[in-house]
Design a protein around this motif. Structure first.
Motif, PDB file in Angstrom:
ATOM      1  N   ASN A 165       0.850  -1.196   0.000  1.00  0.00           N
ATOM      2  CA  ASN A 165       0.000   0.000   0.000  1.00  0.00           C
ATOM      3  C   ASN A 165       0.884   1.244   0.000  1.00  0.00           C
ATOM      4  N   ARG A 166       0.746   2.062  -1.036  1.00  0.00           N
ATOM      5  CA  ARG A 166       1.586   3.263  -1.155  1.00  0.00           C
ATOM      6  C   ARG A 166       1.373   4.228   0.007  1.00  0.00           C
ATOM      7  N   MET A 167       0.144   4.354   0.468  1.00  0.00           N
ATOM      8  CA  MET A 167      -0.131   5.282   1.569  1.00  0.00           C
ATOM      9  C   MET A 167       0.675   4.948   2.814  1.00  0.00           C
ATOM     10  N   TYR A 560      -6.285  12.225   3.281  1.00  0.00           N
ATOM     11  CA  TYR A 560      -6.514  12.784   1.951  1.00  0.00           C
ATOM     12  C   TYR A 560      -5.214  13.277   1.313  1.00  0.00           C
ATOM     13  N   CYS A 561      -4.423  14.020   2.067  1.00  0.00           N
ATOM     14  CA  CYS A 561      -3.199  14.606   1.502  1.00  0.00           C
ATOM     15  C   CYS A 561      -2.194  13.530   1.099  1.00  0.00           C
ATOM     16  N   VAL A 562      -2.095  12.488   1.911  1.00  0.00           N
ATOM     17  CA  VAL A 562      -1.155  11.420   1.571  1.00  0.00           C
ATOM     18  C   VAL A 562      -1.661  10.656   0.361  1.00  0.00           C
ATOM     19  N   ARG A 563      -2.968  10.458   0.290  1.00  0.00           N
ATOM     20  CA  ARG A 563      -3.527   9.751  -0.866  1.00  0.00           C
ATOM     21  C   ARG A 563      -3.301  10.533  -2.155  1.00  0.00           C
ATOM     22  N   LYS A 564      -3.409  11.850  -2.069  1.00  0.00           N
ATOM     23  CA  LYS A 564      -3.207  12.699  -3.247  1.00  0.00           C
ATOM     24  C   LYS A 564      -1.732  13.067  -3.445  1.00  0.00           C
ATOM     25  N   MET A 565      -0.861  12.622  -2.549  1.00  0.00           N
ATOM     26  CA  MET A 565       0.580  12.841  -2.645  1.00  0.00           C
ATOM     27  C   MET A 565       0.983  14.312  -2.532  1.00  0.00           C
ATOM     28  N   THR A 566       0.170  15.113  -1.862  1.00  0.00           N
ATOM     29  CA  THR A 566       0.562  16.512  -1.601  1.00  0.00           C
ATOM     30  C   THR A 566       1.293  16.551  -0.256  1.00  0.00           C
ATOM     31  N   LEU A 567       2.424  15.869  -0.208  1.00  0.00           N
ATOM     32  CA  LEU A 567       3.114  15.649   1.064  1.00  0.00           C
ATOM     33  C   LEU A 567       3.731  16.928   1.613  1.00  0.00           C
TER      34      LEU A 567
END
Length: 892
Positions: A165-167, A560-567
């Motif tokens: 899982n990438r998250m 949400y932010c991790v899922r959208k990769m706005t780290l």
């Protein structure tokens, strides 16, 4: 309960499969019904879910998991007590069920009791330690409460259990980042990057892949490795989607490693894209000056002749390259120190905006006219020269080109604003009156005139002139907002509410739901001035609740932010939330609450002093006392009428909502049990309540001088000398010359060193040692008295602070040496008001009026007469007659 904070499907779907449950498994029919309960919950069909739960419980009334799920449904229907009772019953019936414990945690989580929710999740994990969904929910609560070590441990466990899982990879990397283990965070990102070799994910999701690379680069930079970050940034150039962001990062890193020439080239390339970006200008300036860090505010910085020449040459080129750029013309005004060059630059920049009639020009140039700024006089001379030349010839100086008549009007406006900033109210009003006579339909002129009256101390006249501006354009929301703010500052609360209601639904009752913080702060301040402490506390508490909601809102972004990769933005958000309670709005609200509680505690003593003054006549005639009593009765009647009107508006709004209904069946807002803040104002221990807010302020805004002064006052009111000493030392380090700090310091020395308060031996030793340090900093011996400390403060004061120091010295003198009250009054009477601000003069008058520390009717009358000559438009001193706008013609 907030829907976003509940995750029922995690509890529901694991319920039939729970191997650790003490209860026997349900038969197939009831198991299907149990799944239906979950489905109805997901669809928000709570009543259907309850019917399904009742069907299961009809046959299995002791099934703990069904009882817990029923409680969860009731919780969503706002039946809190019944919900908690059912969930607790479910746990008792099936104490080893992770479902029951999980649901219990969800209830606490919906009520924002995160610490209790964590305990429940840990209880669930005792029975099923590898439940991914519970671990995920636990990690969200841990990051919400900033329990970073536990958050790191939980995310590491999740990554170990679900490495595909990438998250999980990037949430673990963020956890390492937040605890400062940058190298390990880079290792996690690189490990995931290696798993992508040979896959098509980078090409299918180029933005997410680009953000991952930039996040890794950020980790290098924060780890203190700018060269490595720069090398990495060059290596990923072709893979980054945000080309502007890549170039901006590269320019900053080049600056950090000392490659100023290359950094300058990058910033020039960025300015070619947007020459108005002040941050890029600051970077370019640093590159030209061979500086390690950019300087964005040159006005108060020291500028050498060499640096000025370098920057002047740079901007001479930029102005030719970008002739329409406002920033290229404006920035030289901040770093130019040569008077001829400054005058030429100001003329070149401001003249075109005067021609165009830009109302906000002075707002841009205001820092140049600040008190103490070397450019202040030059600014005034230049603008006055423009007005004189336009009046005489119709053209600017050194030119024969005729200007349109509006140019003179806007030049007068700029000059009026300059005079206002210098405190010359008469000259400012004179220029504005001539401008209004020229163009009476320009609403900006009335707005500026209202601002002048505000600065002159006439809040009522300012509000009326702002109303004149608002009425000229009823569709302008900005004017409506300004008029509302000015009415509140004039304590015209009903009129302000009626004005702001023109742009809101339900007659202004939605302002709280809209989180309109500025309105609530101004409303609270107005109630505080008029002594309505309950409503003041109510509105300050509204602001405090808004910040609690803002802190709660971050919950939805943890996944949400991790899922959208706005780290990178996620980490910024987390850090911002950590400083949320240091925001100016929160600090103002919390300080207001503390101040209000201090006033509530001091009210009996104030009332007694006022009663004594009234009994003695207070220097007022019988007619004046009758007038004051009549004014008080009118104010009470006005407040009562306002309360009844507000209650009627709320009832009407509720009736409309009930009649029309809301699409989708929204929840009805619960009634407010304390609409006027009476319960807040009548708490049993107001100082203890204030201390809770003060702890938050000291944690998040310790560098605010007003916070430390208020903390010292609160600690002395609570008889906590060590807390008062800590706050006092911090306040002295922030502003030893401040008059409020001196009042607190002198009062502390008088209270705890003159034998006025009994202290424990250990506390007395600490107080004595630190008091000696405070005295030494003032140049006094260890045994000096508070009176000597007070005299030393006055001797040190000078410049613009002299008047404030005289008033503070007189007030402290009345406290520490009551026998010298007459001398203190003489000091106030001889105060040079030309060097005193309006606020300082009001403080001096308050000391002399009935109820003040130096109350004397004759001295107050004499001071009022002297002050009105200095501030003729301030009603506080008896001025301001004739400042209201003329009434409209009878035909209108």
């Amino acid at each position: 309960a907030r829907r976003a904070s509940l995750t029922p499907r995690s509890a529901a779907r694991t319920a039939p499969e729970d191997e650790h449950s003490m209860a026997p498994p349900l038969p197939a029919k009831e198991a299907t019904l149990f799944k239906a309960i979950v489905k109805h919950y997901e669809l928000k069909s709570y009543k259907k879910g309850l019917r399904a739960a009742d069907q299961v419980l009809k046959k299995f009334p002791e099934h703990g998991e069904t009882i817990a799920m029923k409680g969860l449904l009731l919780n969503c229907m706002e039946k809190k007590e019944e919900a908690y009772d059912l969930v607790r019953k479910g746990i008792k019936l099936d104490i080893k069920s992770q479902v029951c414990w999980h649901v219990y945690g969800l209830l606490y989580r919906s009520d924002r009791e995160y610490a209790q929710a964590i305990k429940c999740y840990r209880g669930a994990l005792r029975h099923e330690p590898e439940n991914v969904k519970i671990l995920r929910d636990l990690s969200m609560l841990q990051i919400q409460l900033r329990l970073l070590p536990g958050f790191l441990e939980t995310r590491q466990k999740l990554l170990t259990m679900k490495p595909t899982n990438r998250m999980h990879w990037f949430t673990f990397a963020v956890a390492l980042h937040l605890v400062g283990r940058y190298d390990e965070a880079v290792g996690v990102v690189e490990a995931y990057e290696r798993t992508l070799e040979g896959s098509d994910e980078p090409s299918k999701e180029p933005y997410e892949y680009s953000e991952m690379l930039l996040y890794k680069n950020t980790l290098y930079e924060e780890a203190g490795q700018p060269q490595k970050a720069l090398d990495d940034l060059d290596a990923i150039k072709e893979k980054v989607a945000d080309r502007t962001g890549w170039r901006e990062r590269r320019a900053a890193l080049l600056l950090a490693v000392g490659r100023h020439g290359e950094a300058g080239e990058e910033y020039l390339a960025l300015l070619k894209r947007n020459p108005e970006h002040f941050g890029w200008h600051a970077g370019l300036q640093a590159a030209e000056l061979q500086a390690a860090t950019p300087t964005e505010r040159w006005l108060s910085a020291e500028v050498t002749a060499e640096a000025e020449a370098t920057l002047a040459a740079l901007y001479s080129k930029l102005q030719k390259a970008y002739p329409k750029s406002q920033a290229c013309m404006r920035l030289p005004l901040d770093f130019t120190r040569s008077p001829p060059a400054f005058a030429a630059a100001l003329d070149a920049y401001a003249r075109s905006y005067v021609r165009k009639g830009v109302p906000s020009l002075f707002a841009d140039l205001k820092p140049l006219c600040a008190e103490g700024a070397w450019s202040r006089v030059l600014f005034g001379e230049l603008v006055a020269g423009w007005v004189g030349a336009l009046e005489a010839t119709g053209a600017f100086p050194d030119t024969c080109e005729k200007e349109p008549p509006s140019t003179l009007m806007w030049a007068r406006v700029l000059l009026a604003q300059y005079y206002d900033s210098c405190g010359d109210t008469a000259a400012a009003l004179s220029q504005l009156d001539m401008a209004i006579g020229h163009t009476p339909t320009c609403l900006d002129l009335y707005l500026f005139k209202a601002r002048v009256y505000k600065h002159a101390g006439h809040a009522s006249a300012a509000a009326r002139w702002m109303e004149e501006a608002r009425k000229m354009d009823l569709a302008d929301r900005y004017l409506n907002t300004k008029a509302t703010r000015y009415l509140l500052r004039a304590d015209c609360v009903p009129e302000a509410e009626a004005t702001i209601a023109l742009f809101t639904k339900d007659g202004g009752s939605t302002l709280h739901e809209m989180q309109c913080v500025w309105f609530e702060l101004e409303l609270a301040a107005s109630y505080l001035r008029t002594g309505d402490y309950g409503r003041a506390l109510k509105n300050f508490a509204h602001v405090e609740q808004h910040f609690a909601d803002i802190g709660e809102d971050q919950f939805d972004f943890h996944t949400y932010c991790v899922r959208k990769m706005t780290l990178r933005e996620y980490v910024k958000m987390v850090r911002f939330e950590d400083t949320l309670h240091g925001h100016a709005f929160y600090v103002t609200a919390a300080c207001g609450i503390v101040d209000t509680y201090l006033r509530i505690v001091a009210k009996p003593a104030r009332d007694a002093a006022a009663a004594a003054a009234e009994e003695a006549g207070g220097g007022l005639s019988v007619q004046e006392r009758k007038k004051a009593e009549s004014k008080r009765r009118k104010a009470e009647a006005k407040a009562k009428a306002e309360a009844e009107a507000q209650a009627k508006r709320d009832a009407d709004a509720k009736g409309k909502d009930g009649k029309g209904g809301k699409k989708g069946g929204g929840k009805e807002k619960p009634p407010d049990d304390d609409p006027y803040g009476e319960a807040l104002a009548s708490v049993e221990a107001p100082l203890a309540k204030a201390a809770g807010y003060m702890r938050t302020l000291l944690l998040h805004a310790p560098a605010e001088l007003r916070v430390q002064v208020l903390a010292c006052q609160l600690a002395m009111a609570r008889s906590k000398p060590l807390l008062a000493l800590r706050a006092l030392r911090k306040a002295l380090s922030l502003g030893a010359a401040d008059a409020q700090v001196h009042r607190s310091a002198a009062r502390f020395l008088h209270l705890y060193r003159a034998g006025g308060a009994a202290l424990a031996p250990a506390v007395a030793t600490v107080v004595e040692r630190h008091s000696a340090q405070i005295l030494a900093a003032a140049g006094l011996p260890t045994g000096a008295t508070a009176e000597a400390y007070n005299d030393a403060f006055l001797a040190r004061a000078g410049g613009g602070a002299a008047a404030a120091a005289v008033v503070a010295h007189a007030e402290v003198r009345a406290l520490v040496a009551p026998a010298q009250a007459a001398a203190a009054r003489e000091a106030l009477a001889s105060l040079d008001l030309q060097q005193a601000s309006l606020a300082v003069c009001k403080e001096a008058l308050a000391l002399l009026e009935p109820g003040g520390a130096l109350a004397d009717a004759a001295a107050a009358a004499a001071f009022r007469q002297k002050a009105v000559a200095r501030f003729p438009h301030a009603p506080a001193f008896g001025g301001g007659s004739g400042d209201e706008p003329p009434p409209p013609p009878s035909g209108e």
